[in-house]
Design a protein around this motif. Structure first.
Motif, PDB file in Angstrom:
ATOM      1  N   PRO A 120      -6.912  -7.058  12.065  1.00  0.00           N
ATOM      2  CA  PRO A 120      -7.566  -7.109  10.749  1.00  0.00           C
ATOM      3  C   PRO A 120      -8.672  -6.078  10.598  1.00  0.00           C
ATOM      4  N   LEU A 121      -9.347  -5.709  11.690  1.00  0.00           N
ATOM      5  CA  LEU A 121     -10.395  -4.698  11.607  1.00  0.00           C
ATOM      6  C   LEU A 121      -9.816  -3.338  11.231  1.00  0.00           C
ATOM      7  N   ILE A 122      -8.660  -3.006  11.796  1.00  0.00           N
ATOM      8  CA  ILE A 122      -8.028  -1.722  11.477  1.00  0.00           C
ATOM      9  C   ILE A 122      -7.595  -1.684  10.014  1.00  0.00           C
ATOM     10  N   LEU A 123      -6.957  -2.758   9.552  1.00  0.00           N
ATOM     11  CA  LEU A 123      -6.475  -2.787   8.176  1.00  0.00           C
ATOM     12  C   LEU A 123      -7.629  -2.723   7.175  1.00  0.00           C
ATOM     13  N   ALA A 124      -8.647  -3.553   7.386  1.00  0.00           N
ATOM     14  CA  ALA A 124      -9.798  -3.514   6.478  1.00  0.00           C
ATOM     15  C   ALA A 124     -10.570  -2.207   6.613  1.00  0.00           C
ATOM     16  N   GLY A 125     -10.647  -1.671   7.836  1.00  0.00           N
ATOM     17  CA  GLY A 125     -11.307  -0.386   8.025  1.00  0.00           C
ATOM     18  C   GLY A 125     -10.600   0.736   7.294  1.00  0.00           C
ATOM     19  N   LEU A 126      -9.273   0.703   7.265  1.00  0.00           N
ATOM     20  CA  LEU A 126      -8.524   1.699   6.502  1.00  0.00           C
ATOM     21  C   LEU A 126      -8.834   1.582   5.012  1.00  0.00           C
ATOM     22  N   GLY A 127      -8.967   0.338   4.532  1.00  0.00           N
ATOM     23  CA  GLY A 127      -9.338   0.151   3.131  1.00  0.00           C
ATOM     24  C   GLY A 127     -10.699   0.739   2.829  1.00  0.00           C
ATOM     25  N   ASP A 334     -17.694  -5.921   9.206  1.00  0.00           N
ATOM     26  CA  ASP A 334     -17.425  -5.114  10.397  1.00  0.00           C
ATOM     27  C   ASP A 334     -16.537  -3.928  10.073  1.00  0.00           C
ATOM     28  N   ALA A 335     -15.671  -4.083   9.062  1.00  0.00           N
ATOM     29  CA  ALA A 335     -14.765  -2.995   8.704  1.00  0.00           C
ATOM     30  C   ALA A 335     -15.520  -1.764   8.211  1.00  0.00           C
ATOM     31  N   MET A 336     -16.654  -1.965   7.566  1.00  0.00           N
ATOM     32  CA  MET A 336     -17.450  -0.812   7.140  1.00  0.00           C
ATOM     33  C   MET A 336     -17.944  -0.024   8.345  1.00  0.00           C
ATOM     34  N   THR A 337     -18.349  -0.747   9.390  1.00  0.00           N
ATOM     35  CA  THR A 337     -18.758  -0.082  10.621  1.00  0.00           C
ATOM     36  C   THR A 337     -17.592   0.659  11.255  1.00  0.00           C
ATOM     37  N   VAL A 338     -16.426   0.037  11.260  1.00  0.00           N
ATOM     38  CA  VAL A 338     -15.233   0.671  11.835  1.00  0.00           C
ATOM     39  C   VAL A 338     -14.905   1.961  11.096  1.00  0.00           C
ATOM     40  N   ALA A 339     -14.948   1.922   9.759  1.00  0.00           N
ATOM     41  CA  ALA A 339     -14.639   3.122   8.980  1.00  0.00           C
ATOM     42  C   ALA A 339     -15.690   4.206   9.190  1.00  0.00           C
ATOM     43  N   ALA A 352     -11.659   3.185  16.450  1.00  0.00           N
ATOM     44  CA  ALA A 352     -12.875   2.398  16.281  1.00  0.00           C
ATOM     45  C   ALA A 352     -12.552   0.905  16.221  1.00  0.00           C
ATOM     46  N   GLY A 353     -11.460   0.547  15.555  1.00  0.00           N
ATOM     47  CA  GLY A 353     -11.052  -0.848  15.512  1.00  0.00           C
ATOM     48  C   GLY A 353     -10.725  -1.391  16.897  1.00  0.00           C
ATOM     49  N   LEU A 354     -10.069  -0.565  17.720  1.00  0.00           N
ATOM     50  CA  LEU A 354      -9.766  -0.992  19.088  1.00  0.00           C
ATOM     51  C   LEU A 354     -11.041  -1.145  19.913  1.00  0.00           C
TER      52      LEU A 354
END
Length: 432
Positions: A120-127, A334-339, A352-354
């Motif tokens: 979910p972090l990767i998917l939301a981070g892509l968004g 957290d996704a904002m941090t990942v992106a 970053a998600g990994l």
């Protein structure tokens, strides 16, 4: 006898400007030093150093040996080395590979948990990355995940469909739910100029209360049930396990990687991706070039919302299989941090998600093995954000040159020589 005419001395000529194709380039070391990738890596390393200090402060043995440091410094240094070694090896054992496990399944389970948590972090981070590249700051990922979970989950426990069709309908439901919730701030931004930061923050709260209300209705929790927990997702609408029932890794990771490839194609190879990037870099210039900025704004929020909504498929269809008020966790934030850590690039976002998956999955093992508070992991994530958001600080700490500084220094060095050559040419022309 006539005098022979003496030829005038040849006028000095200005040195030819270097050809564009043969102009000198910076060395590989300079290119690496100026790269944003190195800056991101050093931000993570610096955050780990800060986390190490906190781990040492939280260790009672380290604190006790520090009281007689001057008398026996080796005790303190040994305690420091032992504390950090145990903390970070347990983090690796919990998030990558547990070499102390008794069976091969337990040895490899940590890396599968990392992929599961990272989905979910990767998917939301892509968004979030799509929104950032389009010049928008989508703070509403949390609400878009909640709406995606509501719609996808409702489809998953309500409609009796064949296995493949039921899963596809539920996955599309999560994407549509997030897309519709992203459409609202997109239209408000395009039509009225309303700040997407404010509207998405308010929609987060609305989505949270909508879910809380839905979990009090018979349609979501069933008749006669007062527990705020939805009906279970039907088996035909669940993500299948990729490695059997011994591991939680599910098909959602494949969906996440496919989404990363799609986002790469969208941003780098499609016409709408070019318009998106142009609008994000300079909306006024994009408008002058004939690009409809309001249209691009709506499209960006639609895509960003769909990807964030798709992130809900991980917990709803893959691991938890029902809805609760905490279904989204803190993934949207957290996704904002990942992106940001991934520089809004698909590959960087996946990596970053990994990384955050390792920190989350390994944090529990680190706490159990060493007694280190799990909050240290949250501090690490927050510190990474701090250093990522302040590139000049990281470059100042490690004395790294800023991107493009080589070109500026070269122009400054060539400026006086070029001016002198021009003056000499003018003087020679006047003398002739």
């Amino acid at each position: 006898m006539s005098e022979k005419a003496t030829p005038a001395p040849a006028a000095p000529t200005a040195p030819a400007a270097p050809d564009q194709g043969t102009r000198a380039r910076p060395g590989i070391a300079r290119q690496v030093a100026e790269s944003n990738g190195l800056m991101g890596l050093l931000a993570v390393v610096t955050a780990m150093l800060v986390g190490s200090v906190l781990i040492l402060i939280a260790d009672p043995h380290v604190r006790s040996t520090a009281t007689y440091f001057l008398a026996r410094p080796t005790d303190f240094l040994g305690a420091v080395g032992s504390s950090l070694t145990q903390a970070y090896t347990s983090l690796l054992r919990g998030g990558v590979f547990d070499w102390q496990a008794s069976t091969s399944a337990r040895m490899w389970r940590p890396i599968t948990e990392t992929f599961t948590v990272a989905t979910p972090l990767i998917l939301a981070g892509l968004g979030m990355a799509v929104a950032f590249r389009g010049g928008l700051f989508n703070v509403g990922g949390q609400g878009q995940i909640v709406l995606g979970a509501m719609l996808g989950g409702y489809i998953g426990f309500t409609f009796h469909l064949p296995a493949g069709l039921g899963l596809l309908a539920a996955v599309l439901g999560t994407a549509v739910g997030g897309m519709l919730w992203g459409l609202i701030p997109g239209l408000l931004k395009a039509l009225t100029g309303a700040s997407e930061v404010i509207t998405t923050i308010m929609l987060n709260s609305i989505a949270t209360f909508l879910l809380a209300h839905a979990l009090t209705t018979d349609a979501f929790i069933g008749e006669g049930n007062a527990n705020p927990k939805s009906l279970p997702i039907m088996v035909g609408a669940q993500y299948p396990r990729l490695l059997g029932q011994s591991f939680r890794l599910h098909l959602g990771i494949v969906v996440a990687l496919a989404a990363a490839v799609f986002v790469w194609w969208l941003l780098e190879r499609s016409e709408i991706g070019f318009q998106l990037r142009a609008t994000g870099l300079n909306p006024d210039a994009a408008r002058t070039a004939g690009i409809s900025v309001p249209r691009v704004t709506v499209i960006v929020m639609l895509i960003s919302g769909a990807l964030c909504g798709l992130a809900a498929s991980g917990p709803v269809l893959g691991t938890q299989h029902y809805l609760t008020t905490s279904i989204a966790g803190s993934v949207g934030f957290d996704a904002m941090t990942v992106a940001l850590l991934g520089r809004s690039k698909p590959l960087g976002t996946v990596l970053a998600g990994l990384l955050f998956g390792v920190l989350t999955a390994g944090g529990t093992t680190m706490q159990a093995a060493t007694g280190t508070p799990i909050d240290i992991v949250l501090v690490l994530q927050s510190t990474i954000v701090l250093f990522i958001a302040a590139p000049p600080l990281v470059r100042a700490i490690y004395h790294l040159p800023a991107p493009g500084s080589w070109k500026r220094s070269r122009r400054e060095a060539m400026g006086p020589a070029t001016a002198g050559a021009g003056a000499a040419s003018t003087t020679a022309t006047q003398e002739a």
